[in-house]
Design an enzyme around this catalytic site. Sequence first.
Site, PDB file in Angstrom:
ATOM      1  N   HIS A   1       0.853  -1.187   0.000  1.00 33.92           N
ATOM      2  CA  HIS A   1       0.000   0.000   0.000  1.00 33.92           C
ATOM      3  C   HIS A   1       0.885   1.231   0.000  1.00 33.92           C
ATOM      4  O   HIS A   1       1.938   1.243   0.641  1.00 33.92           O
ATOM      5  CB  HIS A   1      -0.907   0.009   1.242  1.00 33.92           C
ATOM      6  CG  HIS A   1      -2.059   0.933   1.096  1.00 33.92           C
ATOM      7  ND1 HIS A   1      -1.973   2.267   1.390  1.00 33.92           N
ATOM      8  CD2 HIS A   1      -3.316   0.712   0.655  1.00 33.92           C
ATOM      9  CE1 HIS A   1      -3.138   2.834   1.145  1.00 33.92           C
ATOM     10  NE2 HIS A   1      -3.968   1.919   0.686  1.00 33.92           N
TER      11      HIS A   1
ATOM     12  N   ASP B   1      -7.939  -5.281  -0.242  1.00 35.78           N
ATOM     13  CA  ASP B   1      -8.427  -6.110  -1.341  1.00 35.78           C
ATOM     14  C   ASP B   1      -8.086  -7.594  -1.193  1.00 35.78           C
ATOM     15  O   ASP B   1      -8.572  -8.412  -1.960  1.00 35.78           O
ATOM     16  CB  ASP B   1      -7.839  -5.612  -2.671  1.00 35.78           C
ATOM     17  CG  ASP B   1      -8.431  -4.274  -3.067  1.00 35.78           C
ATOM     18  OD1 ASP B   1      -9.636  -4.095  -2.841  1.00 35.78           O
ATOM     19  OD2 ASP B   1      -7.691  -3.419  -3.576  1.00 35.78           O
TER      20      ASP B   1
END
Length: 427
Positions: free
Chosen positions: A305, A362
């Site tokens: 991320h 996700d």
Amino acid sequence: MTEVAKLELDGKTYEFPVIEGSEGEKAIDIRKLRGTTGYITLDNGYMNTGSCQSGITFLNGEEGILRYRGYPIEQLAEKSNFMEVTYLLNFGELPTAQQLSDFNEEVGHYASLPGGICNMLSHMPPAAHPMGVVSSVTSSLCAFYPEYLKMPLPPEMRRKAVCQLMAQVKIIAANFYRRTVEEKTHRSNPKLGFAADFLNMMFASESYKVDPEVASALDTLLILHADHEQNCSTSAVRLIGSSEANIFATVAGGIDALWGQLHGGANQKVLEMLEQIQNAGGTAKQFIEKAKDKNDSFRLMGFGHRVYKNFDPRATIIKKACDTILKKLDVHDPLLDIALELEEAARSDSYFVERNLYPNVDFYSGLIYKALGIPTNFFTVMFVLGRLPGWLGQWKEMREDDTLKISRPRQIYTGPNTRDYVAVNKR
Ligand code: ACO
């Protein structure tokens, strides 16, 4: 004394104010940089650039903190509901019972689509990727509501826009799903609540009744996706909205930005990756090695991320929810075992540890969507539904900012210097 940052350039010293956010985040205010020095900053990917001041979401990537309007994501996920969170993000405070009921009623006014939009949906190829369909049909709503084209929008129209999009994007998504399975559409019934209404429009049949526990789990998932400060799609929304483009075009731009596999599109790619591992009969370790190989374009989807460098608090909640839902629905998905194996292998591998690469939002969400019966290519549409309140809230906050300027970054030009045109082709 107020803190200042000093910059030395060409033998001169310039001072720039340091500003501090409510959580102690610091920034050098360079709004006068070019005007006073003639220089600009260069920051590929905006790794160090704040594009706005915002009172909506606080995120601390080092400590894994995410709060909407000050409320920790863990508390909202456990105790709130998606429409309440939508209100919070857009209007600044949690609603009273009356305010929430009024808001739901206003959203309920838009429980159908104009006939022309239904026609558009019924002519889309059933095999089309739903993200392209949802984006283009959302953009087309402006053809049916010209009152939104007159900018700037007054406050009551901004509120209407929030209500309308919260109702209609969900119907567009569900109606297109019905087209892909060649079944008649179901009417929206907002009284069911956002998640249950959506599941009902998608799947209602003789044999399918919405399970309240399943709807509640989906509601939680939507809360986790509701806002994430200045990410790629939200920045796209702010950028487009800064030009006074209409709200439907602005949100459609957010949908398109979300589609990419490095952003919201990763949820589809995670499931495809897990299936790839399953079909290849390979081990998690082999795919970890592939992801580390710089000559191989394979990346571990759902890992890493831009901002979270410790853990993604949403992933922690989703992992738990995934376990609960799969148990509740009595689903034994071998892909979950592969996902767990991958996570374990990555967590003990120095490549991933040194680069702070952890599962993101996700990584496990797709397994939940799959268990709910949502097709893989609709996963990113689920993310759209979740992120919608955040896009709307950020757009609204921006439009309410008196200091707003059109977003227009600069560049450092690296092309040829001036040269004379010599005709080669006939005019
Ligand atoms: N698998 C393998 N290696 C990775 C991964 C990954 N998933 N993510 C990052 N790396 C490596 C990079 O190769 C790079 O290595 P290097 O330092 O040896 O060159 C290092 O980690 C840093 O990665 P960057 O790509 O520079 O980090 P950035 O902050 O630009 O990208 C991103 C973040 C796009 C999320 C990235 O981690 C990625 O591609 N992840 C997979 C896609 C994904 O899951 N996206 C969803 C993000 S969450 C969301 O948007 C909703």
